[in-house]
Scaffold this active site. Structure first.
Site, mmCIF file in Angstrom:
data_model
loop_
_atom_site.group_PDB
_atom_site.id
_atom_site.type_symbol
_atom_site.label_atom_id
_atom_site.label_comp_id
_atom_site.label_asym_id
_atom_site.label_seq_id
_atom_site.Cartn_x
_atom_site.Cartn_y
_atom_site.Cartn_z
ATOM 1 N N CYS A 94 0.814 -1.227 0.000
ATOM 2 C CA CYS A 94 0.000 0.000 0.000
ATOM 3 C C CYS A 94 0.842 1.269 0.000
ATOM 4 O O CYS A 94 0.304 2.364 -0.175
ATOM 5 C CB CYS A 94 -0.959 -0.009 1.178
ATOM 6 S SG CYS A 94 -2.119 -1.382 1.051
ATOM 7 N N HIS A 387 -9.298 3.357 -1.488
ATOM 8 C CA HIS A 387 -7.895 2.954 -1.358
ATOM 9 C C HIS A 387 -7.486 2.006 -2.485
ATOM 10 O O HIS A 387 -7.439 0.797 -2.297
ATOM 11 C CB HIS A 387 -7.700 2.307 0.027
ATOM 12 C CG HIS A 387 -6.347 1.732 0.250
ATOM 13 N ND1 HIS A 387 -5.189 2.309 -0.219
ATOM 14 C CD2 HIS A 387 -5.955 0.605 0.912
ATOM 15 C CE1 HIS A 387 -4.162 1.563 0.127
ATOM 16 N NE2 HIS A 387 -4.595 0.520 0.801
ATOM 17 N N CYS A 417 0.532 2.505 6.350
ATOM 18 C CA CYS A 417 0.797 1.114 6.730
ATOM 19 C C CYS A 417 0.704 0.255 5.466
ATOM 20 O O CYS A 417 0.001 0.619 4.518
ATOM 21 C CB CYS A 417 -0.218 0.633 7.760
ATOM 22 S SG CYS A 417 -1.905 0.666 7.145
#
Ligand SMILES: CC(C)(COP(=O)(O)OP(=O)(O)OC[C@H]1O[C@@H](n2cnc3c(N)ncnc32)[C@H](O)[C@@H]1OP(=O)(O)O)[C@@H](O)C(=O)NCCC(=O)NCCS
Length: 432
Positions: A94, A387, A417
């Site tokens: 990510c 996301h 994260c």
């Protein structure tokens, strides 16, 4: 701190993204290359940059298609560019989009490049569905067969279970634990209540809805024209629920631990499609091309924890690391952007930053500090905006840089994260 020994630093000139869309909705038929090319092409137009000024394209993608393993090169083959721009695609889960920007900044600092386009893309509507290993081997053997009977004999070895498709899960390969299960574990171990997660999620939606309604994101989003007749137009993120409420959120059933859990669809980031590109230049080149450099990359840091422990706790380590590198404190950050994979993950990490016990654990002289929510995720975050894994870092860098200029803030902090127990952090600074 921000300058290399050669005195070069990388500045963020502009960034642009597609609208983010819940997977399976308006961007469901677009490929990763189409999304990434769309926002990059529009970024060139809006910044009036000639394609032949670009030295390199660096992009992130987490779940890439085996048919398109290097999406960055598909971008650098846009007609606006000469054929000669090298390009590569990376994967830091990510944090991939942010890592692409960091790599670009390193190349610029080292004097290897002056103008780089970096970013990330994810199309969770278009994940590769694979055959089982056994069936792949049968297909390959059948392909080598010299006669039809031999080929049929090889196919006859396949059992129904071999035909079951294999899809990538959003789970940790080393432990099998999904991101959602990890968030659930973190909520329990860190004492993060369902109410505080829902309140956090509501804040994310309300802030994102207000920012969208005010037109704040118009200069960061390249509208998407979809559908057969290009009449399905998306100008903003379709993941935002401005009409959500604490009552509605409280009614949602936990997804990852149905009996005792607290992580729901409402306090998680949704599965999302989208792409985001950032244009970076050396300060000198920016000025010589007539751009006004306003925000530079001061430092970045990555850390990792044991994925079997609290998978999404990497920022608790990466943030103090980047602040040390930048020679700055959390209190000096005029704006903070925290990637919201799950409300439980955000609240666990900010709790660690403010904790004396955590400071001891990390060998720090004192806690990193308390997060001031009036300066943090001021325009909402990934829970509301969506996301698309590798695009998120590039979205955050663009939004933070823009907001630092708008609010005349000197320093900004980013925390992300990532799968694998990794944490990523970056400090941006205003250019005087
Ligand atoms: C959590 C998750 C499984 C939910 O997926 P989903 O079931 O498709 O989610 P939906 O958007 O359909 O929401 C489910 C329900 O919650 C409701 N809901 C979701 N958010 C809401 C909100 N903010 N307010 C009110 N209701 C909400 C929806 O309306 C829907 O209700 P319905 O079933 O009556 O239609 C999925 O988003 C997910 O896997 N997220 C995590 C992604 C991840 O792991 N990312 C990696 C991060 S590191």
């Amino acid at each position: 701190m921000s300058l290399s020994s050669s005195g070069r630093r990388a500045v963020v000139i502009a960034g642009l993204r597609t609208p983010f869309a819940k997977a399976g909705t308006l961007l469901r038929t677009a490929t990763a290359a189409e999304l990434a090319r769309h926002c990059t092409r529009e970024l060139l137009y809006r910044t009036e940059l000639a394609g032949d000024q670009v030295d390199e394209v660096i992009y992130g993608q987490v779940i890439s298609s085996p048919l398109l393993p290097n999406v960055a090169r598909e971008i650098s083959l846009l007609p606006q560019f000469p054929r000669t721009i090298p390009a590569y695609t990376l994967n830091r889960a990510c944090a991939s989009g942010a890592q692409a920007v960091s790599n670009a900044a390193d190349q610029i600092r080292a004097g290897h490049a002056d103008v780089i386009i970096a970013g990330g893309v994810e199309t969770l509507s278009d994940i590769p569905i694979l055959h089982s290993r056994k069936f792949s081997q049968i297909l390959m053997a059948a392909n080598r067969a010299k006669s039809l009977p031999e080929r049929l004999g090889i196919f006859a070895q396949a059992r129904p279970r071999d035909l079951k498709p294999v899809a990538p899960g959003i789970a940790e390969p080393s432990t099998g634990e999904s991101m959602g299960e990890s968030a659930e574990k973190m909520a329990k171990e860190n004492g993060i209540s369902r109410e505080s997660q829902d309140e956090y999620a509501l804040m994310s939606h309300q802030r994102a809805a207000a920012a969208t309604a005010s037109g704040r994101f118009l200069n960061e989003i390249a509208p998407w024209f979809g559908g057969k007749h290009l009449d399905e137009v998306l100008t903003s993120d379709n993941t935002i629920r401005g009409d959500s409420s604490l009552e509605a959120l409280a009614k949602l059933r936990p997804v990852f631990d149905r009996k005792y859990g607290s992580v729901t669809a409402g306090n998680s980031s949704p599965l999302t499609d989208g792409a985001a590109s950032v244009l970076l230049m050396s300060e000198e080149r920016a000025r010589s091309l007539g751009y006004q450099p306003q925000v530079a990359i001061r430092s970045y840091a990555v850390a990792a924890v044991d994925p079997g422990w609290q998978l999404l706790m990497g920022p608790a380590y990466a943030v103090p690391k980047v602040l040390r590198r930048a020679g700055l404190t959390l209190a000096q950050m005029g704006l903070v952007e925290i990637h919201e994979a799950f409300a439980a993950q955000v609240l666990s990490n900010v709790q660690a930053w403010s904790s004396v016990a955590w400071a001891d654990r990390l060998g720090l002289p004192g806690p990193v500090g308390e997060v001031d929510w009036s300066r943090t995720n001021v325009l909402g975050g990934s829970i509301a905006l969506g996301h698309p894994f590798a695009a998120t870092g590039a979205r955050i860098i663009t939004t933070l840089a823009g907001e630092m200029v708008r609010r005349d803030v000197e320093f900004g902090l980013i925390s992300i994260c990532a799968q694998g127990g990794m944490g990523y952090a970056m400090v941006l600074e205003r250019v005087g």
